[in-house]
Design a protein around this motif. Structure first.
Motif, mmCIF file in Angstrom:
data_model
loop_
_atom_site.group_PDB
_atom_site.id
_atom_site.type_symbol
_atom_site.label_atom_id
_atom_site.label_comp_id
_atom_site.label_asym_id
_atom_site.label_seq_id
_atom_site.Cartn_x
_atom_site.Cartn_y
_atom_site.Cartn_z
ATOM 1 N N VAL A 99 0.836 -1.203 0.000
ATOM 2 C CA VAL A 99 0.000 0.000 0.000
ATOM 3 C C VAL A 99 0.872 1.255 0.000
ATOM 4 C CG1 VAL A 99 -1.618 1.354 1.403
ATOM 5 C CG2 VAL A 99 -2.019 -1.086 1.052
ATOM 6 N N LEU A 100 1.881 1.278 0.873
ATOM 7 C CA LEU A 100 2.739 2.468 0.952
ATOM 8 C C LEU A 100 3.488 2.687 -0.354
ATOM 9 C CD1 LEU A 100 4.236 2.347 4.563
ATOM 10 C CD2 LEU A 100 2.641 4.018 3.635
ATOM 11 N N SER A 101 4.076 1.631 -0.896
ATOM 12 C CA SER A 101 4.868 1.850 -2.105
ATOM 13 C C SER A 101 3.962 2.202 -3.285
ATOM 14 C CB SER A 101 5.795 0.669 -2.407
ATOM 15 O OG SER A 101 5.051 -0.468 -2.679
ATOM 16 N N SER A 102 2.746 1.641 -3.298
ATOM 17 C CA SER A 102 1.823 1.998 -4.381
ATOM 18 C C SER A 102 1.483 3.485 -4.336
ATOM 19 C CB SER A 102 0.527 1.202 -4.265
ATOM 20 O OG SER A 102 0.792 -0.153 -4.476
ATOM 21 N N PHE A 103 1.152 3.976 -3.151
ATOM 22 C CA PHE A 103 0.786 5.393 -3.064
ATOM 23 C C PHE A 103 1.987 6.296 -3.328
ATOM 24 C CE2 PHE A 103 -3.103 3.793 -0.928
ATOM 25 C CZ PHE A 103 -4.019 4.408 -1.773
ATOM 26 N N LEU A 104 3.165 5.836 -2.944
ATOM 27 C CA LEU A 104 4.361 6.637 -3.234
ATOM 28 C C LEU A 104 4.586 6.742 -4.729
ATOM 29 C CD1 LEU A 104 6.947 5.461 -0.536
ATOM 30 C CD2 LEU A 104 5.816 7.672 -0.696
ATOM 31 N N HIS A 105 4.191 5.691 -5.458
ATOM 32 C CA HIS A 105 4.425 5.688 -6.906
ATOM 33 C C HIS A 105 3.161 5.980 -7.707
ATOM 34 C CE1 HIS A 105 7.870 3.392 -5.286
ATOM 35 N NE2 HIS A 105 8.506 4.173 -6.136
ATOM 36 N N GLY A 106 2.125 6.398 -7.000
ATOM 37 C CA GLY A 106 0.917 6.813 -7.689
ATOM 38 C C GLY A 106 0.176 5.702 -8.416
ATOM 39 N N LYS A 107 0.254 4.491 -7.884
ATOM 40 C CA LYS A 107 -0.549 3.427 -8.498
ATOM 41 C C LYS A 107 -1.525 2.834 -7.479
ATOM 42 C CE LYS A 107 2.253 -0.794 -7.959
ATOM 43 N NZ LYS A 107 1.301 -1.715 -7.398
ATOM 44 N N LYS A 108 -2.458 2.049 -7.972
ATOM 45 C CA LYS A 108 -3.454 1.460 -7.098
ATOM 46 C C LYS A 108 -2.836 0.227 -6.411
ATOM 47 C CE LYS A 108 -8.230 -0.195 -7.402
ATOM 48 N NZ LYS A 108 -8.134 -1.633 -7.189
ATOM 49 N N PRO A 109 -2.989 0.099 -5.092
ATOM 50 C CA PRO A 109 -2.412 -1.069 -4.424
ATOM 51 C C PRO A 109 -3.048 -2.366 -4.928
ATOM 52 C CG PRO A 109 -3.235 0.522 -2.815
ATOM 53 C CD PRO A 109 -3.710 0.974 -4.157
#
Lengths: 433, 257
Positions: B147-157
């Motif tokens: 979840v954290l890395s998805s939001f950091l990279h602007g993608k959906k978890p």
């Protein structure tokens, strides 16, 4: 914080790096503390309330949720209390596996507390991540240690937080010895890390602060205490969990949701690693004893700041003990761990990483809980933490407010107060008059 | 590029979900290098003022004070992610929602007048807009990293929303309901734990809460006709996600029986 001519007031408004929320207010006048309040403002969750009407078999799963940092402790105290009611005694290998599970929790919890929460105080960092800039090697070693502890809990419990494998009677699934192979190697390395970390931490500067405490811990001749023993103190107390409630009482303060524990109505007690060490030094392994001596640690150690070192000794010991248990473990052939409910009352105390954790349950013949009582280590220590802070602000009165506040925070962390158990920490609020 | 600011907030909870961050032993230092930990009192004294790019919120709302505090958190957060059963459904302390809370206060505290609490324990989303909910009691730390890395990279978890039942099939676990006749909430519970309990020879007890459109009625009917009594059925739905709508609704069918 504010100072004027008349008063000196120090506020620890929100104590960081403890698991919970609270604050400390103290008012000083003519070198004496005239008022102090250790406030805990964790919202109450009423576990004892909703345990009523639940089944005896659900206690390890429900009470684990009291604390995400020491769920195993809650599982251990609860199953032992239930088994006493039902007249069941776990056989050797089950008892050993429970000890192994506790070793895992002690290692991970102590590794978290010593390196990530407490050592930064001694070195003047705000946290372990900032500390990693200068001491990356130690932070990496700390994480390795913590993981070794968590690995044990993972294998035996299914996961590190709120393990699912503990039941009244034993375990849902018994591991195969081969599952321990990797973690055993990891633990041997972890033990070496604990050894060198104890030597390193012994070189830190410890405030000269001692007191003639009443230390309480479980004690039994055969082993360093985790699941079994009488409750004893260095001042002559000796009792079984069955009579705990005749001697220990809890008092509610208007300013805190944590109950304060008294012994015999007036005595303040100290529980946790330092108490365990002081009472059970002889029960440590020879290697752990010699490591303690090497770093100048002997019973009775009366400096609470040195609990940091005791935790390292306990990690060292738990790594060794865990490997010993794994080496002796063979997959059980026949298992009879079924426990039938019986009406009655049962009490048990075990040694959580932070000290004595007491549970009492009353169940009916169908195993439905009629009432429950849980006394967490932080409740036992609440009064002594407040007393330490009162003594500390006088002894170190010459420090400026900022340094004095830091010293107070460090002192609170001596007890590793797991405030979510009942509670969370801390604001310090010092008023000087 | 400027690092995103992360804040970690606690409401009524056991601290286990935020501990999951520190339990990322192999990933913690990498994570700390990617993100600025601006507010996380369990781990650091450092307090960096908001607004925060990402707020992780643990715990449920059980006091009037916290009901106000969560509004402040929302105001200060670009993205608010609630983590764990307490934050997403009210947690085990939502068992109070089924009784008069004064009964609990009297059972636990000698001086009830000192205790300030609400009648109910409620999820964060009942109070403010939540951008993402991560389930579990406790959460799965690898899902949190996703979840954290998805939001950091602007993608959906990428978090599966299928059932624990399917996880069992994927893992090759023999079905404990069939082979051991155990009560199991696997068919109606969301995946995330890795079907842990069946692997450990016990039935699922719903740590991750209801999956999307769960057929709780059919499952409960089957279990009560073949495996458990009504009281046990009631208790199974009334655990860590007791107040999630579908578990709550189904549990009420077994309340008086």
């Amino acid at each position: 914080m504010k100072n004027n001519e008349k008063t000196r007031e120090i506020k620890l408004d929100y104590l960081a790096r403890v698991e919970g929320e609270g604050s400390f207010y103290v008012k000083i006048k003519d070198h004496e503390v005239i008022e102090s309040k250790l406030k805990i403002f964790e919202p109450p969750r009423f576990f004892e309330g909703f345990l009523q009407g639940r089944s005896y078999s659900e206690v390890p799963d429900i009470t684990a949720r009291i604390c995400g940092i020491c769920p195993v402790a809650y599982q251990m105290s609860s199953v032992h209390a239930m088994e006493k009611i039902c007249g069941y005694k776990a056989v050797g290998f089950i008892d050993k596996l429970r000890r192994l599970l506790y070793c895992g929790e002690w290692i991970e919890s102590h590794a978290l507390h010593t390196f990530m929460l407490h050592v930064p105080d001694f070195l003047g960092y705000p946290d372990a991540i900032a500390m990693a800039k200068d001491h990356k090697d130690w932070v990496e070693k700390a994480l390795y240690l913590k993981k070794a502890g968590n690995d044990i809990v993972n294998i035996l419990g299914g996961r590190e937080i709120h393990p699912i494998n503990v039941k009244v009677g034993g375990f849902y699934r018994y591991p195969y010895p081969a599952e321990f192979k990797e973690v055993k190697e990891r633990l041997q390395k972890a033990q070496e890390i604990a050894h060198s970390a104890a030597q390193w931490m012994a070189t830190l500067e410890f405030p000269g602060f001692e007191f003639d405490y009443e230390f309480i811990a479980l004690h039994n001749e055969g082993e360093y205490p985790m699941n079994h023993g009488h409750i004893v103190s260095n001042k002559g107390l000796s009792l079984e969990a069955e009579t705990y409630e005749d001697h220990f009482s809890e008092e509610q303060q208007p300013y805190s949701t944590t109950l304060h524990t008294w012994l015999d109505g007036e005595r303040t007690v100290f529980t946790g690693p330092l108490a365990r060490f002081n009472i059970n030094f002889e029960q440590l392994s020879e290697t752990a004893k010699s490591l303690a001596r090497e770093i100048g640690l002997y019973p009775v150690c009366k400096n609470p700041f040195k609990s940091l070192l005791v935790r390292m000794i306990e990690i060292f010991y738990a790594c060794e003990e865990a490997v010993r248990i794994m080496d002796q473990y063979v997959f059980p052939g026949e298992i009879d761990d079924h426990v039938k409910p019986k009406a009655g009352v049962g009490r048990a105390a075990t040694e959580a990483p932070r000290g004595i954790l007491f549970h009492r349950y009353e169940i009916n013949e169908r195993g439905i809980i009629q009432n429950a009582r849980i006394v967490a280590p932080t409740s036992h220590n609440q009064r002594i933490i407040e007393d330490d802070l009162r003594r500390l602000v006088i002894q170190f009165e010459d420090l400026n407010d900022e340094l004095l506040t830091e010293r107070c925070e460090q002192a609170v962390r001596n007890y590793d107060p797991c405030i979510s158990c009942s509670t969370h920490f801390l604001k310090v609020n010092i008023e000087r008059e | 590029m400027k690092k995103k600011k992360l804040a970690v907030w606690k409401f009524a909870s056991c601290d286990g979900c935020q501990l999951s961050i520190l339990d990322c032993e192999d990933e913690l230092l990498t994570l700390a290098a990617q993100i600025e930990i601006a507010y996380f009192p369990e781990a650091t004294k450092t307090v960096i003022e908001g607004p925060y790019d990402i707020s992780l919120v643990e715990g449920s709302i059980t006091t009037a004070h916290d009901a106000i505090r969560i509004l402040e958190v929302r105001k200060n957060s670009k993205l608010l992610i609630s983590i764990g059963a307490c934050a997403t459904s009210g947690g085990i302390q939502a068992l109070r929602n089924y009784v008069k809370v004064s009964e609990y206060i009297n059972a636990v505290y000698a001086r009830p007048e000192y205790i300030d609490t609400l009648e109910t324990s409620t999820a964060i989303a009942d109070h403010v807009k939540v951008d993402y909910e991560l389930r579990g009691c406790p959460i799965n730390k690898y899902q949190l990293l996703e979840v954290l890395s998805s939001f950091l990279h602007g993608k959906k978890p990428s978090i599966p929303d299928h059932s624990v039942c399917l996880e069992c099939k994927l893992n090759g676990n023999p079905c404990v309901a069939v082979s051991r006749n155990l009560p199991c909430l696997g068919p109606v519970t969301q995946a995330g734990c890795g079907a842990l309990c069946p692997h450990y020879h016990r039935g699922c007890f719903g740590c991750y809460g209801p999956k999307e459109n769960p057929n709780t009625e059919a499952l409960a009917l089957y279990l009560t006709q073949n495996v458990v009594d009504n009281h046990t059925m009631l208790r199974l739905f009334r655990n860590f996600n007791a107040a999630s709508p579908s578990f709550s609704k189904e549990s009420k069918n077994y309340e008086k029986q």
